[in-house]
Design an enzyme around this catalytic site. Structure first.
Site, PDB file in Angstrom:
ATOM      1  N   LYS A 329       4.116 -14.773   6.124  1.00  0.00           N
ATOM      2  CA  LYS A 329       3.464 -15.121   4.848  1.00  0.00           C
ATOM      3  C   LYS A 329       4.003 -14.263   3.712  1.00  0.00           C
ATOM      4  O   LYS A 329       4.342 -14.784   2.640  1.00  0.00           O
ATOM      5  CB  LYS A 329       1.953 -14.935   5.010  1.00  0.00           C
ATOM      6  CG  LYS A 329       1.136 -15.295   3.812  1.00  0.00           C
ATOM      7  CD  LYS A 329      -0.242 -15.775   4.214  1.00  0.00           C
ATOM      8  CE  LYS A 329      -1.157 -14.676   4.706  1.00  0.00           C
ATOM      9  NZ  LYS A 329      -1.737 -13.869   3.618  1.00  0.00           N
ATOM     10  N   ARG A 334       7.425 -14.138  -1.326  1.00  0.00           N
ATOM     11  CA  ARG A 334       8.449 -13.434  -2.110  1.00  0.00           C
ATOM     12  C   ARG A 334       9.726 -14.262  -2.234  1.00  0.00           C
ATOM     13  O   ARG A 334      10.414 -14.219  -3.253  1.00  0.00           O
ATOM     14  CB  ARG A 334       8.740 -12.078  -1.451  1.00  0.00           C
ATOM     15  CG  ARG A 334       7.591 -11.084  -1.634  1.00  0.00           C
ATOM     16  CD  ARG A 334       7.644 -10.001  -0.574  1.00  0.00           C
ATOM     17  NE  ARG A 334       6.736  -8.890  -0.815  1.00  0.00           N
ATOM     18  CZ  ARG A 334       5.461  -8.844  -0.435  1.00  0.00           C
ATOM     19  NH1 ARG A 334       4.919  -9.881   0.174  1.00  0.00           N
ATOM     20  NH2 ARG A 334       4.730  -7.762  -0.667  1.00  0.00           N
ATOM     21  N   GLY A 402      -4.526 -13.136  -2.243  1.00  0.00           N
ATOM     22  CA  GLY A 402      -4.425 -11.902  -3.014  1.00  0.00           C
ATOM     23  C   GLY A 402      -2.975 -11.556  -3.306  1.00  0.00           C
ATOM     24  O   GLY A 402      -2.630 -11.102  -4.399  1.00  0.00           O
ATOM     25  N   GLN A 477       1.103  -4.778  -2.090  1.00  0.00           N
ATOM     26  CA  GLN A 477       0.915  -5.750  -3.162  1.00  0.00           C
ATOM     27  C   GLN A 477       1.035  -5.074  -4.519  1.00  0.00           C
ATOM     28  O   GLN A 477       1.684  -5.607  -5.424  1.00  0.00           O
ATOM     29  CB  GLN A 477      -0.445  -6.433  -3.023  1.00  0.00           C
ATOM     30  CG  GLN A 477      -0.537  -7.287  -1.774  1.00  0.00           C
ATOM     31  CD  GLN A 477      -1.863  -8.001  -1.648  1.00  0.00           C
ATOM     32  OE1 GLN A 477      -2.755  -7.843  -2.469  1.00  0.00           O
ATOM     33  NE2 GLN A 477      -2.005  -8.788  -0.599  1.00  0.00           N
ATOM     34  N   ASP A 623      -3.201  -5.761   8.493  1.00  0.00           N
ATOM     35  CA  ASP A 623      -3.766  -7.109   8.665  1.00  0.00           C
ATOM     36  C   ASP A 623      -4.195  -7.397  10.101  1.00  0.00           C
ATOM     37  O   ASP A 623      -4.781  -8.440  10.378  1.00  0.00           O
ATOM     38  CB  ASP A 623      -2.737  -8.165   8.244  1.00  0.00           C
ATOM     39  CG  ASP A 623      -2.540  -8.165   6.740  1.00  0.00           C
ATOM     40  OD1 ASP A 623      -3.447  -7.710   6.021  1.00  0.00           O
ATOM     41  OD2 ASP A 623      -1.477  -8.617   6.287  1.00  0.00           O
ATOM     42  N   LYS A 650     -10.366  -6.764   1.735  1.00  0.00           N
ATOM     43  CA  LYS A 650      -9.467  -7.868   2.106  1.00  0.00           C
ATOM     44  C   LYS A 650     -10.180  -9.196   1.811  1.00  0.00           C
ATOM     45  O   LYS A 650     -11.110  -9.223   1.025  1.00  0.00           O
ATOM     46  CB  LYS A 650      -9.061  -7.747   3.575  1.00  0.00           C
ATOM     47  CG  LYS A 650      -8.177  -6.527   3.845  1.00  0.00           C
ATOM     48  CD  LYS A 650      -6.860  -6.651   3.126  1.00  0.00           C
ATOM     49  CE  LYS A 650      -5.995  -5.428   3.298  1.00  0.00           C
ATOM     50  NZ  LYS A 650      -4.792  -5.474   2.464  1.00  0.00           N
ATOM     51  N   ARG A 699      -8.356 -14.300   9.376  1.00  0.00           N
ATOM     52  CA  ARG A 699      -8.038 -13.397  10.495  1.00  0.00           C
ATOM     53  C   ARG A 699      -9.276 -13.117  11.351  1.00  0.00           C
ATOM     54  O   ARG A 699      -9.181 -12.877  12.544  1.00  0.00           O
ATOM     55  CB  ARG A 699      -7.406 -12.113   9.975  1.00  0.00           C
ATOM     56  CG  ARG A 699      -6.116 -12.398   9.186  1.00  0.00           C
ATOM     57  CD  ARG A 699      -5.155 -11.251   9.138  1.00  0.00           C
ATOM     58  NE  ARG A 699      -4.119 -11.504   8.136  1.00  0.00           N
ATOM     59  CZ  ARG A 699      -3.041 -12.263   8.338  1.00  0.00           C
ATOM     60  NH1 ARG A 699      -2.831 -12.825   9.503  1.00  0.00           N
ATOM     61  NH2 ARG A 699      -2.157 -12.449   7.370  1.00  0.00           N
TER      62      ARG A 699
END
Ligand code: S3P
Length: 745
Positions: A329, A334, A402, A477, A623, A650, A699
């Site tokens: 992801k 990106r 996010g 981030q 994560d 998160k 998740r």
């Protein structure tokens, strides 16, 4: 329960629109009596025979003396015939009667009313327009359900009395329609573009073909496309002539815009300009797929996830075979961003087609970038260069992501146009001051809500200045956001991180030929350079692989191969932690793909023991903790996590929500501000069954699904729709591996 909205309904004009309202309101018990008015005696008789109206008369003057306060007159005649109806009403309409209409143009109705009533539109007139017509016309086409779930636009004026407006609103709601209120001019412009222009084109196209010498052949061979496209050319010519004349200026504006576009398409076809064609077609397809949103003038897509999905995870099952999981992801986001800003065409393979990434893709389409695909994980991005983005048509919707919002904030801070970033309920609660703060230091103008949360309102046209920024938290981030803003800043932007975080932005920038300096925990970039298009192969997401790694580790007899998994050193925390707990994970066939290390991973069942998780591993496994907590519950002894307060911000508060679910499944936990203590149960069926809430966090949903491998009973997991953000085919792959998982919506 019938809801009486009017004593009598008088319908002037017994065609599709008028007849359908008469039928519907009668059927709902919304009025005591329906009277039709129609100059043609035969139509009057037909309307009564068919039960559309209780009685019908050929002259409005014959009906008006019968009316009383609380009655409604609905004028449903062709647009230009409205003035003569108004003239009759003026003569003898009793006080307290409401008048509304159904014409497609509202400006001309208001002008007619002003003319008849001496400049002032009377307070009982509520101009309206049901968006429910069809190419059929006449009383025989009238249908009781024509307005069900359709929109009615009302364009009340300052002079319109509230009581009359409310009565009309009530009438439309009673027949199942949704009422929207809009100013007159806006209505006429929107309808010129969305309804009147398509009719001009359909009538014009069919007429062009009908004149063609070969027309018989043309019509014989014209199939679905022609039929769908020209359906509306069967509409009532008189009605449409009136609309064209009544809304002339707005329609001319729409025709001019369309003519320019059509002639550009002609030029592109003549010059074999494939990029222009792909641009128009991909944007149009995205827009058509989401055309309802366009009416409200928002960006092309809103990935609003309103579905309710529950996972049913039956106890037991195994984890076996070879699996190819979806793409990474972080890298997918990106790749789109940098590909869009590069010079030339970037091809991306293995892209994650999850909703988070699709939000980023759409954001760049909204900003004028042509992107082909995705098709089986492949997209082709026609880069526009560092200065080539265009202002989006409305707020950019980032869904649940996010990463997309924070990284885009950095990019947008350096653009010449304004932009607003919005997100779903979860994203709207997440901290954005962590990016707004450094961006403001660089000279960006950026607003959040009072608590530092979305929407992010970014004012373009600022010259950014480089900063030397020490990150207050370990966040890839925030680092990436500042780096991307640094591309547009004057000078050298440097960022120092308190602990290593994922470095995909840095690797990809270098892949796109942008120089970068790295010195330990510090990375620096000089603004003003350019990106060169390249090819990118996105490896499998280790964060998605983590669910299967934990699943195979805890399931007796499990043995699974996960192919082509990205094993960037800044992402390998979960593997280190699980190995320290005793997991049997073997990495093989290590290779470099597109600047990222990739491996195949074999995982077999193993007995685990609880550990104190080293804090330096936390950013490297950020994560994967929900899945790791499931592993910890299956370990012998206690697992302690500290230094992980980031988990609380998160997609949900992952410490609390996991603790609540674990407790529901019979696992003892102790929640701490920055972590959790989990009492592992060791062997056997460690989880009871039960119902857990994943609070819309993908998740968490997937972690509890994995827990069922060691549960006594079924686990129902609520709030699973967002699994589609990162792992759209999770249920299918879990099933293929041998887990008993299904999804209920
Ligand atoms: C991401 C960074 C991490 C991670 C997120 C993706 C990224 O967030 O949790 O899922 O792609 O940069 P933080 O940087 O906020 O820790």
């Amino acid at each position: 329960m019938p809801q009486l909205v009017a004593g009598r309904l008088v319908v002037v004009g017994l065609g599709l629109i008028g007849g359908s309202l008469a039928l519907a309101l009668k059927a709902k018990g919304g009025c005591g009596e329906v009277i039709g008015v129609e100059p043609c005696q035969q139509t009057c008789e037909q309307a009564v025979e068919r039960g559309v109206v209780d009685s019908a008369m050929t002259e409005l003057e014959m009906v008006l003396p019968l009316l009383e306060p609380g009655d409604i007159v609905f004028v449903a005649v062709p647009t230009l015939a409205i003035a003569s109806v108004f003239a009759s009403l003026k003569k003898s309409l009793p006080a307290g009667v409401t008048v509304t209409d159904g014409a497609s143009v509202k400006g001309s109705v208001v002008t007619a009313a002003q003319k008849i009533w001496g400049g002032v539109v009377p307070d009982f007139l509520v101009p309206g327009h049901p968006i429910a017509g069809s190419e059929q016309s006449g009383i025989t086409a009238a249908r009781e359900d024509l307005y069900t779930a359709h929109s009615i636009i009302l364009t009340p004026l300052e002079t319109t009395a509230a009581a009359h407006r409310l009565r009309v609103e009530k009438m439309w709601r009673a027949v199942g329609a949704e009422v929207l209120i809009m100013p007159v001019t806006e209505h006429d412009e929107v309808l010129a573009a969305t309804s009147h222009l398509p009719h001009v084109i359909a009538f014009g196209l069919v007429d062009t073909l009908a004149h063609d010498a070969e027309n018989e052949n043309i019509f014989r061979y014209a199939a679905g496309g022609f039929r769908d496209f020209t359906r509306i050319a069967s509409s009532d010519p008189l009605m449409w002539r009136d609309i064209m004349l009544a809304n002339r200026d707005a329609i001319l504006k729409s025709i001019d815009l369309y003519t320019t576009n059509l002639s550009q398409l002609r030029t592109a076809i003549a010059a074999a300009d494939s990029q222009h064609l792909m641009g128009v077609f991909t944007r149009a397809k995205a827009a058509r797929d989401h055309f309802a949103k366009m009416l409200t003038k928002r960006a092309y897509t809103e990935l609003m996830n309103t579905k309710e999905i529950t996972f049913i995870a039956r106890p037991g099952g195994s984890v076996k075979g070879n699996l190819r999981l979806p793409g990474d992801k972080s890298i997918s986001h990106r790749a789109i961003m940098l590909g869009a800003l590069a010079e030339g065409t970037t091809e991306v393979q293995g892209l994650l087609e999850g909703e988070d990434v699709l939000a980023t893709l759409q954001a760049f389409r909204d900003m004028g970038v042509v992107i082909e695909g995705p098709l089986a994980g492949r997209i082709v991005i026609h880069g526009v260069g560092m200065q080539g983005l265009q202002a989006p048509p409305g707020p950019i919707y980032m869904g649940n992501s996010g990463t997309a919002m924070r990284l885009l904030a950095g990019l947008l801070a350096g653009q010449s146009f304004n932009a607003t970033l919005i997100g779903d309920a979860s994203l709207s609660q997440r901290p954005m001051d962590r990016v707004a703060e450094p961006l403001r230091q660089m000279g960006a103008k950026i607003q959040t809500d009072t608590q530092g949360r979305p929407p992010l309102i970014i004012e373009g046209g600022q010259q950014l200045q480089a900063i030397d920024y020490r990150l207050p938290m370990a966040s890839a981030q925030v680092k990436s956001c500042v780096l991307l803003a640094g591309l547009y800043a004057q000078g050298i932007t440097s960022i120092t991180e308190p602990a290593a975080t994922r470095d995909h932005t840095e690797r990809l920038l270098q892949g796109f030929g942008y120089p970068l300096m790295r010195n330990g925990a510090r990375v620096s970039i000089t603004g003003g350079g350019s990106l060169r298009a390249c090819s990118i192969e996105v490896p499998v997401d280790i964060s998605s692989a983590a669910f299967f790694i934990v699943a195979a580790t805890i399931a007796p007899g499990a043995d699974v191969w996960l192919e082509h998994v990205g094993i960037n050193p800044t992402r390998e925390g979960a593997i280190n932690i699980l190995q320290a707990m005793g997991a049997d994970i073997v990495l093989s066939n290590r290779r470099q793909v597109g600047g990222e290390p990739v491996v195949d991973i074999r995982v077999r069942h193993a007995r685990l023991k609880g550990i104190q998780i080293p804090e330096d591993q936390v950013p490297l496994a950020i994560d994967e903790f929900p899945a790791l907590f499931i592993a910890a519950a299956c370990a012998t002894g206690t697992t302690v996590l500290t230094g992980a307060q980031e988990l609380r911000v998160k997609e949900c508060d992952r410490i609390q929500v996991m603790a609540d679910g674990l407790q529901e499944l019979g696992i003892k936990t102790e929640v701490r501000t920055d972590g959790i203590v989990i009492q592992g149960k060791g062997e056997g069926k460690v989880f009871t069954g039960g119902q857990v809430e994943s609070c819309g966090d993908h998740r968490i949903s997937m972690s509890f699904a994995v827990a069922a491998l060691r549960a006594e009973d079924e686990i129902r997991i609520l709030g699973c729709a967002n699994v589609a953000t990162s792992f759209p085919n999770f249920v299918e792959l879990a099933g293929r591996a041998g887990m008993y998982l299904s999804s209920l919506s």
